[in-house]
Design an enzyme around this catalytic site. Structure first.
Site, short mmCIF file in Angstrom:
data_model
loop_
_atom_site.label_atom_id
_atom_site.label_comp_id
_atom_site.label_asym_id
_atom_site.label_seq_id
_atom_site.Cartn_x
_atom_site.Cartn_y
_atom_site.Cartn_z
N ARG A 65 6.72 -11.03 8.71
CA ARG A 65 7.14 -9.81 9.40
C ARG A 65 6.03 -8.76 9.42
NH1 ARG A 65 10.98 -10.09 5.06
NH2 ARG A 65 10.19 -9.00 3.25
N GLU A 91 8.16 3.45 4.27
CA GLU A 91 9.38 2.92 3.67
C GLU A 91 9.24 2.69 2.17
OE1 GLU A 91 8.08 1.71 6.64
OE2 GLU A 91 9.56 2.91 7.74
N GLU A 142 -4.20 -11.68 16.77
CA GLU A 142 -3.89 -13.00 16.22
C GLU A 142 -3.33 -12.82 14.81
OE1 GLU A 142 -4.09 -15.92 17.78
OE2 GLU A 142 -4.79 -14.91 19.59
N ARG A 154 -1.32 -11.45 6.66
CA ARG A 154 -0.30 -11.03 5.70
C ARG A 154 -0.25 -12.05 4.58
NH1 ARG A 154 5.21 -7.67 6.25
NH2 ARG A 154 5.75 -7.73 4.05
N SER A 176 3.60 2.18 2.65
CA SER A 176 4.28 2.40 3.92
C SER A 176 5.22 3.60 3.82
CB SER A 176 5.09 1.15 4.31
OG SER A 176 6.25 1.05 3.53
N HIS A 190 0.09 -4.81 -9.18
CA HIS A 190 -0.64 -3.85 -8.34
C HIS A 190 -2.06 -3.66 -8.86
CE1 HIS A 190 2.91 -3.06 -6.08
NE2 HIS A 190 3.56 -2.46 -7.05
N ARG A 209 11.12 2.87 -3.19
CA ARG A 209 10.93 2.18 -4.47
C ARG A 209 11.18 3.14 -5.64
NH1 ARG A 209 6.23 -2.34 -3.74
NH2 ARG A 209 6.97 -3.07 -1.71
N LEU A 253 -19.28 -0.65 7.46
CA LEU A 253 -17.86 -0.97 7.61
C LEU A 253 -17.00 0.29 7.69
CD1 LEU A 253 -15.56 -3.24 7.33
CD2 LEU A 253 -15.53 -2.60 4.91
N ASN A 303 2.21 -8.42 -4.66
CA ASN A 303 1.79 -7.98 -6.00
C ASN A 303 2.92 -8.13 -7.02
OD1 ASN A 303 -0.55 -7.20 -4.77
ND2 ASN A 303 -0.21 -5.00 -4.95
N GLY A 304 4.12 -7.73 -6.59
CA GLY A 304 5.27 -7.79 -7.50
C GLY A 304 5.60 -9.23 -7.87
N ASP A 359 0.49 -8.08 0.48
CA ASP A 359 1.85 -8.24 -0.03
C ASP A 359 1.89 -9.27 -1.15
OD1 ASP A 359 4.53 -7.66 -0.15
OD2 ASP A 359 5.11 -8.90 1.55
C1 IPE Z 1 4.51 -3.84 3.45
O1 IPE Z 1 4.93 -4.49 2.32
C2 IPE Z 1 3.89 -2.53 3.09
C3 IPE Z 1 2.60 -2.62 2.41
C4 IPE Z 1 1.90 -3.70 2.21
C5 IPE Z 1 2.07 -1.36 1.96
P1 IPE Z 1 6.43 -4.36 1.78
O2 IPE Z 1 6.53 -5.29 0.62
O3 IPE Z 1 6.77 -2.95 1.54
O4 IPE Z 1 7.26 -4.88 3.03
P2 IPE Z 1 8.72 -5.46 3.13
O5 IPE Z 1 9.63 -4.50 2.41
O6 IPE Z 1 8.70 -6.78 2.46
O7 IPE Z 1 8.99 -5.56 4.60
C1 IPE Z 2 2.43 -5.11 -1.99
O1 IPE Z 2 3.06 -5.82 -2.98
C2 IPE Z 2 1.97 -3.75 -2.44
C3 IPE Z 2 2.71 -2.63 -1.85
C4 IPE Z 2 3.65 -2.68 -0.96
C5 IPE Z 2 2.35 -1.31 -2.36
P1 IPE Z 2 4.62 -5.65 -3.23
O2 IPE Z 2 4.83 -4.59 -4.25
O3 IPE Z 2 5.34 -5.47 -1.96
O4 IPE Z 2 4.95 -7.06 -3.87
P2 IPE Z 2 6.27 -7.92 -3.65
O5 IPE Z 2 6.48 -8.06 -2.18
O6 IPE Z 2 7.38 -7.19 -4.32
O7 IPE Z 2 5.97 -9.23 -4.30
MG MG Z 3 6.28 -6.71 -0.68
#
Ligand code: IPE
Ligand code: IPE
Ligand code: MG
Length: 232
Positions: A186, A65, A199, A180, A63, A35, A69, A129, A20-21, A18
């Site tokens: 979460r 969900e 863990e 995470r 995911s 990304h 996006r 692996l 990247n954005g 998590d």
């Molecule tokens: C969780 O990250 C899904 C992946 C890492 C693929 P998200 O950025 O989508 O999760 P939320 O929206 O913050 O819960």
């Molecule tokens: C995780 O980074 C990558 C994916 C869920 C694909 P995010 O894209 O969720 O990055 P943030 O959470 O917006 O920083």
């Molecule tokens: Mg995210």
């Protein structure tokens, strides 16, 4: 600094990649470049896990969900996935890594489905692996799918062991360590069944900044935990 005890490595490390954005935003760059940088981390972490001797590595890449996006971001992620497969498959195979997809990729573009399936086939007999990529993965979907499959097969033997055989992770040990990145506390619908006694390790670092040393640090921290599994 303490060192890794190779006699008690986590058998299965699962990572919610998590941030990247936010990594990109901090640099005033478009999210897709975050990304892109994240893919470099994927390469490093797969390689490191493989040489450390971890049995299973699961990376949460998309995911159920994440379809919420913008279409442009989803397209960008697909194109990075395709590039990753094209560029890295040979190396992955050479390193004896076995690829597995967790999730329902039937909604992915045909070209990607094909590449993914042929990558799994190519590496299917590798003994190093086990690298799981969670793609269009959601733990609730996985659990419902397992029920459906059990019903189809007329199975009434509802034991934990039997049920586990119908999950995407069949045959693999449950994660011992869940990492995470980017500080969120979460689970985001990840491996709900499998992480019952896992863990959890949260780092503030964004995924593109995460590296081999951070993985080692997480493992060292994991090895300091006392796992009781409900006993005394
Ligand atoms: C969780 O990250 C899904 C992946 C890492 C693929 P998200 O950025 O989508 O999760 P939320 O929206 O913050 O819960
Ligand atoms: C995780 O980074 C990558 C994916 C869920 C694909 P995010 O894209 O969720 O990055 P943030 O959470 O917006 O920083
Ligand atoms: Mg995210």
């Amino acid at each position: 600094m303490s060192e890794i005890d190779f006699s008690s490595l986590p058998k299965h490390v699962a990572i919610i990649m998590d941030g990247n954005g936010r990594w990109a935003k901090k640099r005033s760059l478009p999210r897709i470049l975050g990304h892109k940088q994240g893919v470099r981390t994927v390469k490093e972490i797969v390689k490191a896990s493989s040489s450390l001797g971890i049995r299973v590595l699961t990376l949460y890449a998309f995911s159920t969900e994440n379809w919420k996006r913008p279409q442009s971001e989803i397209k960008g992620l697909f194109s990075l996935l395709l590039q990753f497969l094209k560029k890295e498959l040979r190396e992955i195979h050479k390193n004896n890594v076995r690829l597995r997809i967790l999730g329902d990729i039937s909604k992915f573009p045909d070209k990607i489905q094909k590449e993914l399936l042929s990558a799994c086939e190519l590496t299917g007999n590798n003994t190093g692996l086990e690298f799981n990529i969670a793609l269009n993965y959601g733990a609730r979907q996985e659990i419902l799918r397992a029920f459906e499959k059990m019903a189809q097969e007329g199975i009434k033997d509802f034991t934990e062991e039997k049920f586990s055989e119908f999950l995407y992770t069949r045959g693999q040990p449950d994660p011992d360590l869940l990492i995470r990145t980017s500080g969120e506390m979460r689970i985001s619908n990840f491996l709900l069944w499998q992480i019952a006694y896992c863990e959890i390790y949260i780092t503030e670092k964004f995924w593109p900044d995460f590296n081999e040393n951070d993985l080692k640090e997480a493992i060292i921290e994991y090895q300091k935990r006392e796992r009781r599994f409900g006993a005394l």
